[in-house]
Write an enzyme that holds these catalytic residues in place. Structure first.
Site, short mmCIF file in Angstrom:
data_model
loop_
_atom_site.label_atom_id
_atom_site.label_comp_id
_atom_site.label_asym_id
_atom_site.label_seq_id
_atom_site.Cartn_x
_atom_site.Cartn_y
_atom_site.Cartn_z
N MET A 230 0.83 -1.20 0.00
CA MET A 230 0.00 0.00 0.00
C MET A 230 0.87 1.25 0.00
O MET A 230 1.85 1.35 0.72
CB MET A 230 -0.90 0.00 1.24
CG MET A 230 -1.78 1.24 1.36
SD MET A 230 -2.80 1.18 2.84
CE MET A 230 -3.26 2.91 2.95
N GLY A 270 1.70 -8.29 6.87
CA GLY A 270 2.13 -7.44 7.96
C GLY A 270 2.28 -6.01 7.49
O GLY A 270 2.62 -5.74 6.34
N GLY A 271 2.00 -5.04 8.40
CA GLY A 271 2.13 -3.64 8.03
C GLY A 271 1.26 -3.29 6.85
O GLY A 271 0.05 -3.51 6.85
N ASP A 272 1.89 -2.76 5.79
CA ASP A 272 1.14 -2.33 4.60
C ASP A 272 1.30 -3.31 3.45
O ASP A 272 1.02 -2.97 2.31
CB ASP A 272 1.60 -0.93 4.17
CG ASP A 272 3.10 -0.86 3.92
OD1 ASP A 272 3.78 -1.90 4.03
OD2 ASP A 272 3.60 0.25 3.65
N GLU A 273 1.74 -4.54 3.73
CA GLU A 273 2.04 -5.49 2.66
C GLU A 273 1.06 -6.66 2.64
O GLU A 273 0.71 -7.21 3.69
CB GLU A 273 3.47 -6.02 2.80
CG GLU A 273 3.94 -6.82 1.60
CD GLU A 273 5.40 -7.21 1.68
OE1 GLU A 273 5.96 -7.60 0.64
OE2 GLU A 273 5.97 -7.14 2.79
#
Length: 354
Positions: A230, A270-273
């Site tokens: 993202m 995880g996170g923006d992935e």
């Protein structure tokens, strides 16, 4: 080989530990309590903290699923094996589940109880494995490992035994948070789900990736791997708060779900992935076309708390076997393709500003 502890240590395990190790266990308990009730996050933190506390080269939480042991969380040298499935029969972890007692291996090259080839693939030579009990059922193991033989002492075994009780309690509380708490299957499901988006998580993605590659090799099929990153999540979090960032992640997850097939695997890594496994893809060109199409279709605005936000993502895709034959090589190529799209978009935006 497994070790039998002196009787006074069995009666009072903490008596065999130095004060600094006991303080480490207390800090471990505090950290696990802070994590909350997301089971996948709990076991990820458990693996990392167990490695740090014992000074190992890596650690893993393996869950017993049918006749297999599955790496559901991993750190250090075991991290790349996340999702790996091993037969319970012939593995030290499977034996630990069967017997319900801690086991120690001094050297995987000479210990007949271990899966030697699996140990070599992970890069370990010695390990300690302790059971994780859920009620009367041993649902898995906590394992610390080292690249060196005979790396662990009695204090490390005692430490893991004490930690395992904390971990088992955390598992129970995390599963009881859900309305579905009665079976071990619920535990496995919660360990492979992302609580924010409802998608599969990193553990599930790696599990399906390992299995998909195994089947693709066996039957001569192709397998597509797509990584989605993202754009601008940090900016949204910094300027508008994490609630806005969470909303953006959920919207992106919904758009990705609408664009993938039931036969594909979609997960938040995880996170923006995010990651997508394409069950059937013709060739690398088709995978790249899908990546560009996906990037175009997820792009657009969304509204949160009465404010409009732009949403976009960069996408990279590769295909087995044309782009690589192993997990690390394929993911590396997909990462490169994803960041190439991100750089190209940044260049285009800069040109428009000028």
């Amino acid at each position: 080989m497994s070790s039998l502890l002196p009787s006074h240590l069995i009666a009072d395990p903490a008596a065999g530990l130095p004060p600094e190790r006991l303080l480490g266990i207390i800090r471990f308990q505090t950290e696990i309590a802070k994590v909350g009730l997301d089971l996948s996050v709990v076991i990820e933190r458990v693996a990392l903290l167990a490695q740090i506390l014992t000074g190992g080269s890596g650690a893993a939480v393996e869950l017993a699923e049918g006749e297999e042991m599955v790496y559901r969380a991993a750190s250090g040298i075991a991290e790349r094996q996340l999702g790996l499935r091993l037969a319970r029969q012939g593995s030290l972890s499977g034996l630990c589940v069967e017997q319900g007692v801690p086991l120690r291996c001094e050297d995987s090259e000479t210990d007949a109880r271990v899966d030697r080839e699996a140990c070599r693939s992970v890069g370990l030579r010695s390990m300690i494995v302790v059971p994780l009990r859920h009620g009367d059922l041993t649902v898995g193991v906590l394992k610390v490992l080292s690249a060196q033989p005979a790396a662990f002492q009695d204090a490390d075994l005692l430490t893991l035994e004490l930690i395992s009780e904390v971990v088992a309690s955390a598992l129970v509380h995390a599963t009881r948070y859900s309305a579905q708490v009665e079976t071990a299957r619920d535990l496995f499901l919660r360990a492979t789900r992302d609580s924010l988006t409802g998608l599969g998580n990193r553990a599930l993605f790696y599990d399906r990736l390992h299995q998909g590659l195994k089947l693709a090799r066996r039957h001569g099929h192709s397998l597509g791997i797509v990584l989605v990153d993202m754009d601008g999540l940090k900016r949204i979090n910094d300027e508008h708060g994490h609630q806005a960032g969470d909303a953006a992640l959920r919207i992106l997850a919904e758009r990705l779900r609408a664009l993938t097939r039931e036969s594909d695997t979609l997960a938040r890594l995880g996170g923006d992935e995010f990651g997508i496994l394409l069950a059937a893809v013709k060739d690398p060109a088709a995978a790249r076309d899908f990546a560009f199409k996906l990037a175009d279709l997820v792009q657009g605005t969304f509204s949160f708390d009465g404010m409009p936000f732009d949403l976009s993502a960069s996408v990279g895709a590769v295909v087995f076997p044309e782009d690589g034959g192993e997990v690390e090589a394929l993911l590396h190529q997909a990462d490169l393709a994803m960041y190439e799209m991100k750089r190209a978009r940044a260049t285009m935006r800069a040109a428009k500003i000028r």
